[in-house]
Design an enzyme around this catalytic site. Structure first.
Site, PDB file in Angstrom:
ATOM      1  N   ASP A  36      -7.082 -10.832  24.440  1.00 25.73           N
ATOM      2  CA  ASP A  36      -8.228 -10.548  25.290  1.00 25.73           C
ATOM      3  C   ASP A  36      -8.642 -11.840  25.976  1.00 25.73           C
ATOM      4  OD1 ASP A  36     -10.366  -8.044  25.514  1.00 25.73           O
ATOM      5  OD2 ASP A  36     -11.205 -10.000  26.033  1.00 25.73           O
ATOM      6  N   ASP A  70      -4.488 -15.159  29.957  1.00 24.02           N
ATOM      7  CA  ASP A  70      -4.648 -14.392  31.186  1.00 24.02           C
ATOM      8  C   ASP A  70      -3.297 -13.732  31.432  1.00 24.02           C
ATOM      9  OD1 ASP A  70      -4.719 -13.469  33.783  1.00 24.02           O
ATOM     10  OD2 ASP A  70      -5.248 -15.402  34.687  1.00 24.02           O
ATOM     11  N   ASN A  97      -2.590  -3.029  28.495  1.00 22.45           N
ATOM     12  CA  ASN A  97      -3.844  -2.290  28.632  1.00 22.45           C
ATOM     13  C   ASN A  97      -4.895  -3.035  29.457  1.00 22.45           C
ATOM     14  OD1 ASN A  97      -6.065  -0.315  27.535  1.00 22.45           O
ATOM     15  ND2 ASN A  97      -6.774  -2.356  26.943  1.00 22.45           N
ATOM     16  N   TYR A 168      -8.139   0.197  42.701  1.00 20.89           N
ATOM     17  CA  TYR A 168      -7.766   0.570  41.336  1.00 20.89           C
ATOM     18  C   TYR A 168      -6.686   1.646  41.346  1.00 20.89           C
ATOM     19  CZ  TYR A 168      -8.528   2.395  36.569  1.00 20.89           C
ATOM     20  OH  TYR A 168      -8.376   2.834  35.269  1.00 20.89           O
ATOM     21  N   LYS A 172      -2.937   1.340  39.742  1.00 24.29           N
ATOM     22  CA  LYS A 172      -2.488   2.246  38.686  1.00 24.29           C
ATOM     23  C   LYS A 172      -1.286   3.083  39.133  1.00 24.29           C
ATOM     24  CE  LYS A 172      -5.286   1.205  35.328  1.00 24.29           C
ATOM     25  NZ  LYS A 172      -4.749   0.469  34.150  1.00 24.29           N
ATOM     26  N   THR A 202     -15.700   4.180  28.226  1.00 21.69           N
ATOM     27  CA  THR A 202     -15.619   2.731  28.038  1.00 21.69           C
ATOM     28  C   THR A 202     -16.582   2.070  29.017  1.00 21.69           C
ATOM     29  OG1 THR A 202     -13.922   2.297  29.721  1.00 21.69           O
ATOM     30  CG2 THR A 202     -13.150   3.017  27.532  1.00 21.69           C
TER      31      THR A 202
END
Length: 301
Positions: A36, A70, A97, A168, A172, A202
């Site tokens: 992360d 990163d 993810n 986005y 994707k 989320t």
């Protein structure tokens, strides 16, 4: 324990869906590199919660190590793969993810916003996958072929489109295409490559789709269809040795529903047998549209 002694990297695993993936893989016996970078929804740097997830895994008796790379930085992604190899002795599973959103209507999207989202989502999938794939190729050439597994993260926005999420959605959709090519190229090294399109509550979705997210779940023992943990058992199985016969697929997950997506396919066609005259194209295309299946509606329309 379908992942006993297998070694995994989960990117963006400090919160939300990624956190649940890391915990579930650990419950199933995997040793996990919890990645992360630590950013806000807008992409601003902040403290990474990866150490907290590692502590949870260790508390349940598992093995894990934190990583703050990163993932869209090519060299940092290489070092993350090497950390898994150095710490646990190899790499079997890569769960891509990590991501964030900067939602805008197309005509309001800045160049900086476009570049940032494409970088984190699309390059952030490519870089770890490239280095993991090179490792698996080297292992196969040395006679140590691994039952390697990649699970990428696409989205319904990338598959059907979503109003206010042009950047986005493009990223994707690119991940879905990358999944197909990687599956075809890496299969010879023992790797499968699939993608999921998760639906969950989320920090990325609760503001974008407040009505849908607020309506999820219920009191007591009622099943919460928007719980991000719902996605992780599917990821765990795709990461297992048992999943060797499933590759190049995109699977949408919504609560307890799994749906195998069917992407671009050759549909109805008309062959003129020669170069088309511009004046003849309209009637031919309209006839093909009339014979084709109706496309699914873009989210928000």
């Amino acid at each position: 324990m379908i992942l006993k002694d297998r070694i995994a990297i989960v990117t963006g695993a400090g919160r939300g869906i990624g956190r649940e993936h890391a915990l579930e893989l650990a419950r199933q016996g995997a040793k996990v590199v919890v990645n992360d970078f630590g950013v806000s929804l807008a992409g601003e740097k902040q403290d990474s919660p990866a150490d907290e997830v590692v502590a949870e895994i260790v508390a349940m008796g598992g093995e894990a190590v934190a990583n703050g790379a990163d993932v869209a930085d090519f060299e940092q992604a290489a070092a993350m793969v090497q950390q898994a190899i150095d710490t646990f002795g190899g790499l079997d599973i890569l769960v891509n993810n990590a991501g964030f959103v900067r939602d805008r209507m197309l005509v309001n999207t800045s160049e900086e916003e476009w570049d940032a989202v494409i970088r984190v989502h699309l390059k952030g999938h490519f870089a770890p996958l490239r280095h993991a794939g090179a490792y698996w190729r080297a292992e196969a050439k040395e006679g140590r072929q691994r039952a390697a597994r990649v699970i990428n993260t696409s989205s319904g926005a990338g598959l059907q489109g979503s109003i206010g999420q042009a950047t986005y959605s493009a990223a994707k959709a690119g991940i879905a295409g990358l999944t197909l090519v990687a599956a075809a190229e890496l299969g010879r090294y023992g790797a499968t490559v699939n993608a999921i399109a998760p639906v969950a509550r989320t920090r990325m979705t609760v503001d974008a789709f407040p009505d849908m997210m607020a309506g999820a779940g219920g009191d007591g023992d009622a099943f919460d269809a928007m719980d991000p943990a719902n996605n992780s058992p599917i990821v765990a199985w795709l990461a297992s040795a048992d999943a060797a016969d499933v590759t190049g697929r995109v699977i949408e997950i919504e609560g307890g529903r799994v749906c195998l997506e069917e992407g671009w396919r050759h549909g109805p066609h008309e062959d003129a047998g020669q170069r088309w005259a511009a004046g003849d194209v309209g009637s031919a295309i309209r006839a093909l549209v009339g014979r084709a299946a109706e496309p699914e509606r873009v989210y928000g329309t």
